[in-house]
Design an enzyme around this catalytic site. Structure first.
Site, mmCIF file in Angstrom:
data_model
loop_
_atom_site.group_PDB
_atom_site.id
_atom_site.type_symbol
_atom_site.label_atom_id
_atom_site.label_comp_id
_atom_site.label_asym_id
_atom_site.label_seq_id
_atom_site.Cartn_x
_atom_site.Cartn_y
_atom_site.Cartn_z
ATOM 1 N N HIS A 145 -1.784 0.674 1.269
ATOM 2 C CA HIS A 145 -2.012 -0.617 1.934
ATOM 3 C C HIS A 145 -2.536 -1.686 0.984
ATOM 4 C CE1 HIS A 145 -2.511 2.589 4.999
ATOM 5 N NE2 HIS A 145 -1.684 1.817 5.658
ATOM 6 N N CYS B 17 2.305 0.048 -1.637
ATOM 7 C CA CYS B 17 3.711 0.000 -1.231
ATOM 8 C C CYS B 17 4.318 -1.323 -1.702
ATOM 9 C CB CYS B 17 3.813 0.099 0.284
ATOM 10 S SG CYS B 17 5.473 -0.220 0.878
ATOM 11 N N GLU C 283 -4.492 -3.509 4.844
ATOM 12 C CA GLU C 283 -3.326 -4.224 4.290
ATOM 13 C C GLU C 283 -3.531 -5.735 4.409
ATOM 14 O OE1 GLU C 283 0.651 -3.275 5.900
ATOM 15 O OE2 GLU C 283 1.134 -5.398 5.680
ATOM 16 N N CYS D 57 8.513 -4.445 7.663
ATOM 17 C CA CYS D 57 9.227 -3.404 6.920
ATOM 18 C C CYS D 57 10.372 -2.823 7.743
ATOM 19 C CB CYS D 57 8.228 -2.327 6.543
ATOM 20 S SG CYS D 57 9.004 -0.931 5.758
ATOM 21 N N ASN E 49 1.075 1.573 12.719
ATOM 22 C CA ASN E 49 2.485 1.733 13.083
ATOM 23 C C ASN E 49 2.686 2.898 14.044
ATOM 24 O OD1 ASN E 49 4.163 4.077 11.792
ATOM 25 N ND2 ASN E 49 2.632 3.505 10.262
ATOM 26 N N SER F 77 3.282 7.464 8.380
ATOM 27 C CA SER F 77 2.382 8.192 7.474
ATOM 28 C C SER F 77 2.307 9.687 7.806
ATOM 29 C CB SER F 77 0.966 7.617 7.547
ATOM 30 O OG SER F 77 0.963 6.240 7.326
#
Lengths: 279, 279
Positions: free
Chosen positions: A70, A92, A122, A186, A216, A258
């Site tokens: 993040h 990422c 993030e 994403c 997420n 994840s």
């Protein structure tokens, strides 16, 4: 009971990449959890001596630091660079992108709207790259009483729903002469979301596997719950209860970005056991 | 019958400005109609010797050229500059803006989506400033089969509805990493549209006064028609028919952005006459 996996689920590119890096680097310290999955964090700690520190201040005599998927704040990165430690960046690339965009847009004089949760690491990281003014919001209503500038840039937390991002952009279009929209949501998240939407519409029970602090995963769970009342969010197969599946015909399974495959595999095995017990 | 004028109607800033310029300059030639209103064009011809030419090729020994409110193409402007003629620019500043933006965005490598009618002179002019690739569309569906670039800029014809502009932007957000949105829709249009929406909801007959080839007048008429079945689009008071107002209680009146006050005044006078005839 039919057990069906969503067409897209689980680990995204960024998480796979971070785990691979951590396994290769070994004996490193991550500032904050490398990924949002407690099971995988434990495995990396036990098998590869990758430990998780709460903050940079907790660093003592570690030789290697690994930056979480993040990302971290610009300020923390600067602090880290001043220490006598090797730095490995597992941020990422889809998170590095909005960080870079915030820096670039600030340099060009734009204030920046960030669609995201201000407490999410993030978002904290992305926001830290704004040197003008940042507005972190989850809903366009939060902008109603704010005098906005003539031109504005807007980015999104990678795991957000594009429909809500559109609402924010539509509001900004009414208030600003120029809105520079960077769709930083994403693809992996999109695909997992589309797949669970489809699956939850034909299932009478849904199991979503993932970290309970993973944005997420929670998003996937919310989509499932909208279409399938009997939806459950679990971190491991041990949380599964036989009663959830009594008289059910179609069990849909998905997993957050994840969630490692070995956890999903164990969940599927446990579900098959329920099937056997009931036959 | 109550006769009520919309809170906002008629001439916009750009049209008032163009007429004033034409009256001051006198004896000039406009390439294409100066504004979209035949009555006003005739008045300027008769009282100020301002004539309307179809194209630059029709110029003969004129000393002064006046550029219409909707602007002309970059190519036509270049041709005009090569002639021995004084040039007066009456392009509305709200039209000059998207022209400049298209040029700037092209220079920065962006392809440009223009939300507008490709046959409208304003759009032809704006499009001519795109040196990369321009996509002129009225609906996002026109983009469905097009491979779009990673980054794109988008502008709108000044007289379009923002809701439809949003739909186009929302589609682009799904397809492009960066969408640089310039809301070039004119405030005057907004205000006239909001006012006619409100008025048409409480009227049982609506009269919209304006040029039948004027995009913004047609837009006002469409909004009126949605909420008041008995809506009529007229260019002069002579088109009014007594039967339209028989047994009607509330007559709403509005006018397009190119409609001069003296025409609206005549319409109101004619409506008052109907009232007297019926009393």
């Amino acid at each position: 009971m039919i057990i069906e996996l969503a067409k897209n689920y689980g680990f995204c590119f960024g998480v796979k990449r971070a785990i691979k890096k951590a396994e290769q680097i070994k004996n490193a310290a991550s500032i904050g959890p490398l990924i949002h999955n407690n099971e995988e964090i434990s495995r990396l700690q036990n098998d590869f001596n990758v430990k998780t520190l709460q903050s940079i201040n907790d660093l003592s005599n570690e030789k290697k630091a690994i930056i979480r998927t993040h990302g971290i704040t610009k300020q923390d990165l600067a602090l880290l660079k001043r220490k006598n430690i090797e730095i490995y960046d597992a941020t990422c690339p889809f998170v590095t992108k909005p960080q870079q965009l915030c820096e670039k847009m600030s340099d060009e004089g734009y204030e920046v709207v960030i669609f995201g949760d201000e407490n999410h690491p993030e978002v904290k990281g992305v926001k830290s790259y704004v040197s003008t003014k940042a507005y972190v919001i989850l809903d366009e209503k939060e902008l109603y009483n704010i005098k906005l500038p003539n031109k504005i840039a807007v980015v999104s937390q990678t795991t957000k729903k594009v429909e809500n991002f559109m609402k924010i952009v539509n509001y900004l279009m009414l208030k600003c002469k120029e809105v520079r929209v960077f769709n930083t949501i994403c693809d992996a998240t999109f695909k997992n979301q589309e797949a669970i939407l489809e699956l939850s519409q034909k299932s009478d029970v849904m199991v979503v596997v993932g970290g309970k602090n993973s944005a997420n995963t929670k998003q996937l769970f919310l989509i499932a719950k909208q279409h399938c009342e009997n939806s459950y969010l679990i971190e491991t197969q041990e949380e599964l209860k036989a009663e959830w599946f009594k008289d059910k015909k179609h069990c849909g399974v998905s997993a957050g970005a994840s969630t490692p495959d070995w956890i999903i595999k164990k969940v599927l095995e446990r579900l098959e056991e329920f099937n056997k017990e009931n036959s």
